[in-house]
Design a protein around this motif. Structure first.
Motif, PDB file in Angstrom:
ATOM      1  N   LEU A 157     -10.985 104.733   9.340  1.00  0.00           N
ATOM      2  CA  LEU A 157      -9.576 105.158   9.253  1.00  0.00           C
ATOM      3  C   LEU A 157      -9.446 106.612   8.802  1.00  0.00           C
ATOM      4  CD1 LEU A 157      -7.946 101.920   7.792  1.00  0.00           C
ATOM      5  CD2 LEU A 157      -8.031 102.681  10.155  1.00  0.00           C
ATOM      6  N   THR A 210      -3.651 110.810  19.853  1.00  0.00           N
ATOM      7  CA  THR A 210      -3.017 109.710  19.130  1.00  0.00           C
ATOM      8  C   THR A 210      -4.029 108.601  18.841  1.00  0.00           C
ATOM      9  OG1 THR A 210      -2.408 108.499  21.126  1.00  0.00           O
ATOM     10  CG2 THR A 210      -0.809 110.111  20.282  1.00  0.00           C
ATOM     11  N   ARG A 211      -3.704 107.791  17.844  1.00  0.00           N
ATOM     12  CA  ARG A 211      -4.533 106.648  17.503  1.00  0.00           C
ATOM     13  C   ARG A 211      -4.676 105.734  18.719  1.00  0.00           C
ATOM     14  NH1 ARG A 211      -5.504 103.962  12.361  1.00  0.00           N
ATOM     15  NH2 ARG A 211      -5.059 106.010  11.535  1.00  0.00           N
ATOM     16  N   GLU A 212      -3.553 105.586  19.431  1.00  0.00           N
ATOM     17  CA  GLU A 212      -3.566 104.693  20.591  1.00  0.00           C
ATOM     18  C   GLU A 212      -4.549 105.166  21.659  1.00  0.00           C
ATOM     19  OE1 GLU A 212      -0.149 104.681  23.096  1.00  0.00           O
ATOM     20  OE2 GLU A 212      -0.266 102.512  23.391  1.00  0.00           O
ATOM     21  N   HIS A 220      -8.716  93.015  18.678  1.00  0.00           N
ATOM     22  CA  HIS A 220      -7.501  93.787  18.942  1.00  0.00           C
ATOM     23  C   HIS A 220      -6.424  92.873  19.541  1.00  0.00           C
ATOM     24  CE1 HIS A 220      -5.312  97.518  19.361  1.00  0.00           C
ATOM     25  NE2 HIS A 220      -4.979  97.183  20.584  1.00  0.00           N
ATOM     26  N   GLU A 248      -2.579  91.273  17.842  1.00  0.00           N
ATOM     27  CA  GLU A 248      -1.356  91.758  18.455  1.00  0.00           C
ATOM     28  C   GLU A 248      -0.100  91.209  17.770  1.00  0.00           C
ATOM     29  OE1 GLU A 248      -1.521  91.647  22.642  1.00  0.00           O
ATOM     30  OE2 GLU A 248       0.361  92.754  22.870  1.00  0.00           O
ATOM     31  N   ARG A 291       0.654  93.041  14.595  1.00  0.00           N
ATOM     32  CA  ARG A 291       1.269  94.360  14.800  1.00  0.00           C
ATOM     33  C   ARG A 291       2.743  94.208  15.188  1.00  0.00           C
ATOM     34  NH1 ARG A 291      -3.693  95.031  17.213  1.00  0.00           N
ATOM     35  NH2 ARG A 291      -2.920  94.904  19.348  1.00  0.00           N
ATOM     36  N   GLU A 292       3.016  93.238  16.064  1.00  0.00           N
ATOM     37  CA  GLU A 292       4.403  93.035  16.475  1.00  0.00           C
ATOM     38  C   GLU A 292       5.282  92.650  15.290  1.00  0.00           C
ATOM     39  OE1 GLU A 292       4.406  90.274  19.717  1.00  0.00           O
ATOM     40  OE2 GLU A 292       3.653  91.802  21.116  1.00  0.00           O
ATOM     41  N   ALA A 295       4.720  93.321  12.178  1.00  0.00           N
ATOM     42  CA  ALA A 295       4.831  94.448  11.256  1.00  0.00           C
ATOM     43  C   ALA A 295       5.856  95.460  11.751  1.00  0.00           C
ATOM     44  CB  ALA A 295       3.469  95.117  11.077  1.00  0.00           C
ATOM     45  N   ILE A 296       5.873  95.685  13.069  1.00  0.00           N
ATOM     46  CA  ILE A 296       6.868  96.616  13.628  1.00  0.00           C
ATOM     47  C   ILE A 296       8.279  96.076  13.374  1.00  0.00           C
ATOM     48  CG2 ILE A 296       7.825  97.576  15.763  1.00  0.00           C
ATOM     49  CD1 ILE A 296       4.960  97.597  16.890  1.00  0.00           C
ATOM     50  N   TYR A 333       9.284  93.974  11.132  1.00  0.00           N
ATOM     51  CA  TYR A 333       9.602  94.015   9.701  1.00  0.00           C
ATOM     52  C   TYR A 333       9.954  95.442   9.267  1.00  0.00           C
ATOM     53  CZ  TYR A 333       9.141  93.320   4.657  1.00  0.00           C
ATOM     54  OH  TYR A 333       9.378  93.254   3.314  1.00  0.00           O
ATOM     55  N   GLY A 334       9.176  96.395   9.754  1.00  0.00           N
ATOM     56  CA  GLY A 334       9.423  97.800   9.417  1.00  0.00           C
ATOM     57  C   GLY A 334      10.810  98.233   9.856  1.00  0.00           C
ATOM     58  N   GLN A 386      13.491  96.719   7.619  1.00  0.00           N
ATOM     59  CA  GLN A 386      13.553  97.424   6.348  1.00  0.00           C
ATOM     60  C   GLN A 386      14.360  98.710   6.481  1.00  0.00           C
ATOM     61  OE1 GLN A 386      12.309  94.817   4.487  1.00  0.00           O
ATOM     62  NE2 GLN A 386      11.395  96.381   3.183  1.00  0.00           N
ATOM     63  N   ASP A 417       0.831 100.663  19.827  1.00  0.00           N
ATOM     64  CA  ASP A 417      -0.511 100.452  19.301  1.00  0.00           C
ATOM     65  C   ASP A 417      -0.991 101.585  18.402  1.00  0.00           C
ATOM     66  OD1 ASP A 417      -0.881  98.003  20.200  1.00  0.00           O
ATOM     67  OD2 ASP A 417      -2.170  98.506  21.883  1.00  0.00           O
ATOM     68  N   SER A 418      -0.107 102.519  18.121  1.00  0.00           N
ATOM     69  CA  SER A 418      -0.537 103.612  17.260  1.00  0.00           C
ATOM     70  C   SER A 418      -0.489 103.205  15.797  1.00  0.00           C
ATOM     71  CB  SER A 418       0.289 104.871  17.508  1.00  0.00           C
ATOM     72  OG  SER A 418      -0.358 105.646  18.488  1.00  0.00           O
ATOM     73  N   TYR A 426       3.676 100.622   8.854  1.00  0.00           N
ATOM     74  CA  TYR A 426       4.965 100.396   9.510  1.00  0.00           C
ATOM     75  C   TYR A 426       6.133 100.532   8.548  1.00  0.00           C
ATOM     76  CZ  TYR A 426       2.314  98.681  13.492  1.00  0.00           C
ATOM     77  OH  TYR A 426       1.467  98.581  14.544  1.00  0.00           O
ATOM     78  N   ASP A 427       5.892 100.350   7.250  1.00  0.00           N
ATOM     79  CA  ASP A 427       6.981 100.498   6.288  1.00  0.00           C
ATOM     80  C   ASP A 427       6.407 100.910   4.937  1.00  0.00           C
ATOM     81  OD1 ASP A 427       6.781  97.965   4.431  1.00  0.00           O
ATOM     82  OD2 ASP A 427       6.448  97.251   6.470  1.00  0.00           O
TER      83      ASP A 427
END
Lengths: 313, 96
Positions: A80, A92-94, A289, A293, A296-297, A299-300, A302-303, A306, B4-5, B31-32
């Protein structure tokens, strides 16, 4: 008005041993070289978790298991640090993850060899991390600021990795005859792949010249390889093991050990994807990965929630 | 934000001991805010590096650019009267 040539400014900074920072002007090839090197380095840390992760559930004691977990966690962290260092150059990370998952990006050839016994975990810590540290100590003085700073942190954390590996090798080498045999077998299998980690010989290393010119690297592949062998030969001897190289001898004249080159055809073949574990490693990364998935979904989502709540408040 | 970033980029500052300044130590994706704090703890303080963390969205940082270093910082060089050593202090007045 006097115009300043940006390239001259860049060269002048390098000549004064100053660091290049993300917002500084840099030649496009310098940027490309760094993106390639740092992202490969990051991928190596991440893929490097797999061969050792293979032994976490089978570590021979709770102590060994805790140590191995901590080490593998470190490797993830190192990946990281390096990904964000590469991102500071505009990738980018992606994009990087995509290159790894599709097999476009390279990572260190060493992680395409299997870990067959517990002794392999010892050999990896001792030899593989030892070789990585030798390379990374040099990279602490690399000309790109974020890379250099990541290396300082990584070297500090990694010094325990090599010692824990050597501790395992010591336990096995001074244990029962079967254990000693295991240690010798691991040394036999990891010796040459470890020497390959420093990269091809200087005369055929395509990227070395620029890396040295730009002070990304401070020493050549062969210099680092020689230093590693000089250090390691004594450690092999202490264990009462024998390196799988009949030509390994102290050379008084050059004040270093003579040694045999690894099989560079094997090296090329593994890099091309034909190593024992290449397919397996890529499959593992892709699976994890994919399996992550939904995390990640979530978390997005939730973010976002917030963010909306804090705006509404 | 790219799916995916792995979230936004955040900068991490660690305070080693109470009373000391917060020092930048690196960055991470999250993400937060809460995840950023947890990731920072996992990533940057595994060996007792500190006792307090500040996390800031990288996009919120305002920075000067290296090319402006001259016009930005050089003028202070000719203001030597800003340093205590510029002044002559008579003997015999004790500590000042």
């Amino acid at each position: 008005m006097e115009t300043i040539n940006l390239e001259d400014l860049f060269e002048a900074k390098l000549a004064k041993n100053e660091m290049i920072e993300p917002k500084d002007w840099m030649p496009e090839n310098y940027r490309k070289h760094l993106i390639r090197q740092i992202s490969q380095h990051a991928h190596s840390e991440i893929v490097g978790m797999l061969p050792e992760g293979n032994w976490i559930t089978r570590a021979p004691s709770l102590r060994a298991k805790l140590i191995l977990l901590a080490k593998v966690q470190d490797e993830g962290g190192h990946g990281l640090y390096l990904y964000t260092a590469a991102e500071s150059l505009g990738i980018t990370r992606e994009e990087m993850l995509d290159a790894l998952l599709t097999g476009k990006a390279k990572y260190s050839s060493i992680f395409n060899y299997p870990t067959l016994s517990w002794a392999d975990v010892g050999a990896i810590g001792w030899l593989v991390d030892g070789a990585a540290i030798m390379n990374q100590v040099m990279l602490q003085r690399s000309s790109y600021g974020p890379y250099s700073r990541a290396m300082v942190r990584i070297c500090k954390e990694e010094s325990f990795h090599q010692r824990q590996g050597y501790e395992i090798m010591t336990q096995l080498s001074f244990g029962t005859s079967e254990q000693k045999e295991m240690a010798q077998d691991a040394l036999n299998r990891w010796w040459y792949p470890t020497l390959m980690m420093f990269g091809p010989p200087d005369v055929e290393s395509p990227n070395s010249e620029n890396a040295i010119k730009w002070r990304i690297k401070r020493e050549t592949n062969d210099q680092l390889r020689q230093r590693f062998i000089n250090q390691t030969a004594i450690q092999v001897e202490y264990l009462g093991l024998v390196a799988p190289d009949k030509n390994l001898k102290w050379n008084e004249k050059k004040q270093g050990y003579d040694y045999s080159d690894p099989d560079w055809n094997e090296f090329k073949s593994v890099i091309k994807g034909n190593g024992i574990c290449n397919k397996d490693r890529l499959l593992s990364r892709n699976n994890s990965h994919k399996n992550g998935e939904w995390v990640r979904e979530a978390a997005i989502a939730y973010g976002k929630k917030q963010e909306q709540e804090s705006k509404a408040a | 934000m790219n799916k995916d970033s792995q979230g936004e980029l955040w900068e991490v500052f660690v305070q080693k001991k109470s009373g000391q300044p917060f020092v930048h130590c690196g960055n991470l994706h999250a993400y937060d805010k809460e995840m950023a704090l947890q990731n920072a703890r996992d990533l940057y303080t595994r060996r007792g590096e500190g006792m307090s963390l500040w996390i800031v969205l990288s996009s919120s940082i305002v920075a000067s650019s290296p090319e402006d270093a001259g016009s930005f910082f050089e003028p202070s060089n000719d203001k030597i009267y800003r340093h205590p050593t510029f002044y002559q202090i008579p003997d015999g007045i004790g500590h000042m």
